[in-house]
Write a protein that holds these residues in place. Structure first.
Motif, PDB file in Angstrom:
ATOM      1  N   GLN A 182       0.824  -1.216   0.000  1.00 17.00           N
ATOM      2  CA  GLN A 182       0.000   0.000   0.000  1.00 17.00           C
ATOM      3  C   GLN A 182       0.857   1.265   0.000  1.00 17.00           C
ATOM      4  O   GLN A 182       0.514   2.256  -0.624  1.00 17.00           O
ATOM      5  CB  GLN A 182      -0.973   0.002   1.190  1.00 17.00           C
ATOM      6  N   LYS A 183       2.011   1.212   0.705  1.00 15.22           N
ATOM      7  CA  LYS A 183       2.930   2.363   0.708  1.00 15.22           C
ATOM      8  C   LYS A 183       3.432   2.641  -0.702  1.00 15.22           C
ATOM      9  O   LYS A 183       3.480   3.787  -1.139  1.00 15.22           O
ATOM     10  CB  LYS A 183       4.129   2.077   1.617  1.00 15.22           C
ATOM     11  N   LYS A 186       0.606   4.018  -2.945  1.00 17.18           N
ATOM     12  CA  LYS A 186       0.298   5.415  -2.637  1.00 17.18           C
ATOM     13  C   LYS A 186       1.228   6.348  -3.436  1.00 17.18           C
ATOM     14  O   LYS A 186       0.794   7.334  -4.024  1.00 17.18           O
ATOM     15  CB  LYS A 186       0.498   5.619  -1.127  1.00 17.18           C
ATOM     16  N   HIS A 189       0.687   5.715  -7.505  1.00 13.84           N
ATOM     17  CA  HIS A 189      -0.569   6.296  -8.025  1.00 13.84           C
ATOM     18  C   HIS A 189      -0.401   7.785  -8.330  1.00 13.84           C
ATOM     19  O   HIS A 189      -0.967   8.295  -9.292  1.00 13.84           O
ATOM     20  CB  HIS A 189      -1.732   6.093  -7.033  1.00 13.84           C
ATOM     21  N   PRO A 197       5.082  12.604  -5.158  1.00 15.22           N
ATOM     22  CA  PRO A 197       4.573  11.969  -3.926  1.00 15.22           C
ATOM     23  C   PRO A 197       5.285  12.454  -2.668  1.00 15.22           C
ATOM     24  O   PRO A 197       6.382  12.986  -2.727  1.00 15.22           O
ATOM     25  CB  PRO A 197       4.838  10.481  -4.160  1.00 15.22           C
ATOM     26  N   GLN A 200       7.668   8.408   1.974  1.00 15.85           N
ATOM     27  CA  GLN A 200       7.061   7.280   2.689  1.00 15.85           C
ATOM     28  C   GLN A 200       8.075   6.571   3.592  1.00 15.85           C
ATOM     29  O   GLN A 200       7.777   5.571   4.194  1.00 15.85           O
ATOM     30  CB  GLN A 200       6.534   6.243   1.678  1.00 15.85           C
TER      31      GLN A 200
END
Length: 202
Positions: A182-183, A186, A189, A197, A200
């Motif tokens: 999911q990291k 994120k 995307h 972005p 993270q």
């Protein structure tokens, strides 16, 4: 400081290629050697120099070409070649990245392989893939802009996998767990839409 104190040795398993000339190591032709001045892992060609090291009682030690030039003050007339896009050191980009971790990677019908993946802050729309975290040259780069993200693994895929597709090119990745997947998603995307972005890396 070079030669005045013992260096931190980079471990053999942290690199898949010589940290100086970037030739891949393999069982037969390229044994790993350590430069006694900087601790880098180098091939025999790049460790074929000797210099007196203060921390070792000024004894002659095997050193890499770069350290030899610094310690002895002898220089090559050879101009430094311009770095290609792939020749950005992994440690350099990992330390200043939006996200970095090991991911499994599969291309076309080749088997899954482990890759150290990094999205650097200064190029937040490019994914760099290395063989190991200390490698000095990337194996490949993927410019993420315009890719489509598919995050539903098919039964044949690894559980936490996702795909990046653009016309005929398909890159499959798999994380070790759902949280890591999911990291990455994120970040990716946003990158595929050309947005920078957020970091993270905790």
């Amino acid at each position: 400081e070079l030669g005045k104190r013992a260096p931190r040795w980079i471990r053999d398993n942290e690199v898949t290629m010589c940290m100086k000339c970037k030739e891949p190591f393999n069982a037969l032709t390229r044994r790993r050697h350590h430069c006694r001045a900087c601790g880098h892992v180098v091939c025999w060609k790049c460790s074929d120099y000797k210099a007196h090291l203060e921390y070792d009682g000024n004894k002659l030690n095997k050193v890499c070409k770069d350290c030899y030039h610094v310690i002895t003050g002898c220089t090559d007339s050879e101009e430094k070649k311009k770095k290609g896009i792939l020749e950005i050191e992994s440690a350099e980009v990992s330390g200043n990245s939006v996200i970095c971790s090991f991911l499994q990677y599969m291309e076309k019908s080749k088997p899954w392989q482990k890759a150290w993946c990094v999205i650097p802050k200064q190029e937040a729309l490019v994914l760099y893939m290395y063989g190991a975290p200390q490698d000095v040259k990337a194996l490949a780069t993927i410019p993420l802009l315009g890719y489509t993200v598919d995050d539903t693994p098919r039964s044949a895929d690894l559980p936490h996998s996702f795909k990046l597709t653009q016309s005929k090119s398909v890159h499959s990745f798999a994380a070790d767990n759902e949280e890591l997947k999911q990291k990455w998603l994120k970040v990716i995307h946003l990158a595929v839409k050309g947005e920078t972005p957020e970091c993270q890396n905790e």
